[in-house]
Design a protein around this motif. Sequence first.
Motif, PDB file in Angstrom:
ATOM      1  N   VAL A 164       8.333  -1.765  -6.705  1.00 25.40           N
ATOM      2  CA  VAL A 164       7.008  -2.174  -6.216  1.00 25.40           C
ATOM      3  C   VAL A 164       6.733  -3.619  -6.628  1.00 25.40           C
ATOM      4  O   VAL A 164       6.219  -4.418  -5.839  1.00 25.40           O
ATOM      5  CB  VAL A 164       5.921  -1.232  -6.775  1.00 25.40           C
ATOM      6  CG1 VAL A 164       4.534  -1.742  -6.396  1.00 25.40           C
ATOM      7  CG2 VAL A 164       6.110   0.185  -6.242  1.00 25.40           C
ATOM      8  N   THR A 205       0.832  -1.211   0.000  1.00 25.43           N
ATOM      9  CA  THR A 205       0.000   0.000   0.000  1.00 25.43           C
ATOM     10  C   THR A 205       0.863   1.257   0.000  1.00 25.43           C
ATOM     11  O   THR A 205       0.662   2.178  -0.807  1.00 25.43           O
ATOM     12  CB  THR A 205      -0.929   0.018   1.221  1.00 25.43           C
ATOM     13  OG1 THR A 205      -1.756  -1.143   1.206  1.00 25.43           O
ATOM     14  CG2 THR A 205      -1.810   1.255   1.212  1.00 25.43           C
ATOM     15  N   SER A 226       8.803   1.440 -10.273  1.00 23.01           N
ATOM     16  CA  SER A 226       7.786   0.439 -10.622  1.00 23.01           C
ATOM     17  C   SER A 226       8.334  -0.978 -10.453  1.00 23.01           C
ATOM     18  O   SER A 226       7.626  -1.880  -9.996  1.00 23.01           O
ATOM     19  CB  SER A 226       7.312   0.644 -12.066  1.00 23.01           C
ATOM     20  OG  SER A 226       8.373   0.468 -12.975  1.00 23.01           O
ATOM     21  N   THR A 247       2.766   1.660  -3.326  1.00 21.46           N
ATOM     22  CA  THR A 247       1.906   2.119  -4.421  1.00 21.46           C
ATOM     23  C   THR A 247       1.598   3.596  -4.297  1.00 21.46           C
ATOM     24  O   THR A 247       1.641   4.344  -5.279  1.00 21.46           O
ATOM     25  CB  THR A 247       0.598   1.306  -4.448  1.00 21.46           C
ATOM     26  OG1 THR A 247       0.897  -0.087  -4.550  1.00 21.46           O
ATOM     27  CG2 THR A 247      -0.274   1.729  -5.608  1.00 21.46           C
TER      28      THR A 247
END
Length: 372
Positions: free
Chosen positions: A193, A150, A190, A153
Motif C-alpha cells: 500500500v 482506496t 502494508s 486500503t
Amino acid sequence: MNIILGIGIGINLLAVFQLLKGKNSKLISTKIAVLINIVWFVRLIFFLLKDSEIALKFPLLLMLDQNLLLLDSVVLWLYSKSLLHTTKFKFKILLNFLPFTIGLLLSISMYFSVPDEFIVEQFIKLKNDITNNKSLFSIDVLVLFLVIITISTVYFVKSIKEIKKFNSVLYNHFSSLKNISANWILKFHSLWVSLFLIPIILYFINYMYPVINIGILLSFMITIQVLFSFIFNSNVLSQIYVSIPKKGIIKQDTKPINQFKNELDELKKALETEKYYQDENLSLVKLSSYLNIKSVELTEIIKYSEFENFYDLINTYRIESIKRELISSSEQIMIIAYDNGFNSKSAFNRIFKEKTGQTPSAFRNLNRNTSQ
C-alpha cells in the motif's frame, strides 16, 4: 532497466514453477500465489513491450497495464483468506474483481472510441515529457491513483481480519508457530500500500516543483516491485500450511468452570510427568491422542483454565522447565531451549521475556547469584 525487468520476470516464472510442482500445489493458497505471480509477470511484460516497437503496432497494449494495479490488494487478501479455507472456492469471490473488470472494459471502450494514431501520438508525447522531465498532471491519472489507494486500503483492512482469525486458530492448536504464522503477509501488504502512496506524493510535489526526474522515479518503482516479488515468493515458498478440522473449533460453552477441575488437574499432571511439551511439533490433536481424549474436549479444558490457549499452555510448561534447568545446570541456554521443545531462538527469547520479564541469561545470572 530491461535487465531488472528480466530478473523480475525470471523470479515470477521460477516461483510459479516451484509452487506448481510442490506438495501443496492443490491448495487454494498455492493457486492464489500462482495467480499473484502471473499478475506481476504480465505487468512486467507490459513494461518491456512499452519500450519496443510492438506496443506501437498494437496500441491496445498501452491502455491495459494500469488496470492490473486494481488486482494486487485483492489477490493478497485472497491469499490471506485462503489460509483458513484451503479447499473451497465460492463463486461470490469473483465480485471482488469487479473494479478490475470495470477498468478493463473502460480501457477497451476508450480504445475503440479513438484512432490508433492518436493513442500512439499521446504515448510518444508522454515519453518525451518524461525524458525532458516536464511537469505532468492528469485528472485521469489522479482518479486512478485514488481508486487504487482506496481499494488497497480496504483490502488491507480485510487482510488484517483474516490473519487475526488465522492466528487465533494457530494459538488454539499449535505449540510452535515457526513457518506457520502468516504475519509476514500483513507487513508485506502494508508495504505494498505504501508503494502506491509514494508516487502520489511525489506526483503532486513534481507538479508544483518539477525537480524529480520522472524517469528515475519509474525505474525506482519497477526495481521495488521486483524486490517485493522476491520477498513475497521467499515467504510463500517457506510457508507451512496446516489443516484444522472444523470439529476442533468449538463454540462458547455455558458449563461451570469447576466441572473441568479434575480434567485440568489430570492434564497438568500428565504434562509434568510425561513432559509432552518437549515435542517441538506438539499440536492439540497430538496431545489429545496422547491423553486418549478428543481434541474438542481438550480445547474445552484449556478454555476453562488459567491459560489463554493451547500455545500459552505448552509454552508455559516449557519455560518453567527451562527456568529450573538454567538454575541447576551449566548447559548452553539454547540446548536447554531446544531440549524443551522450542525450535526457534527468536521465539524462545521472545516468549521467555514475556513470561519472566528477563532474558534467559539475565535470569540465570540473577538466580545463581541469589542461590549462592
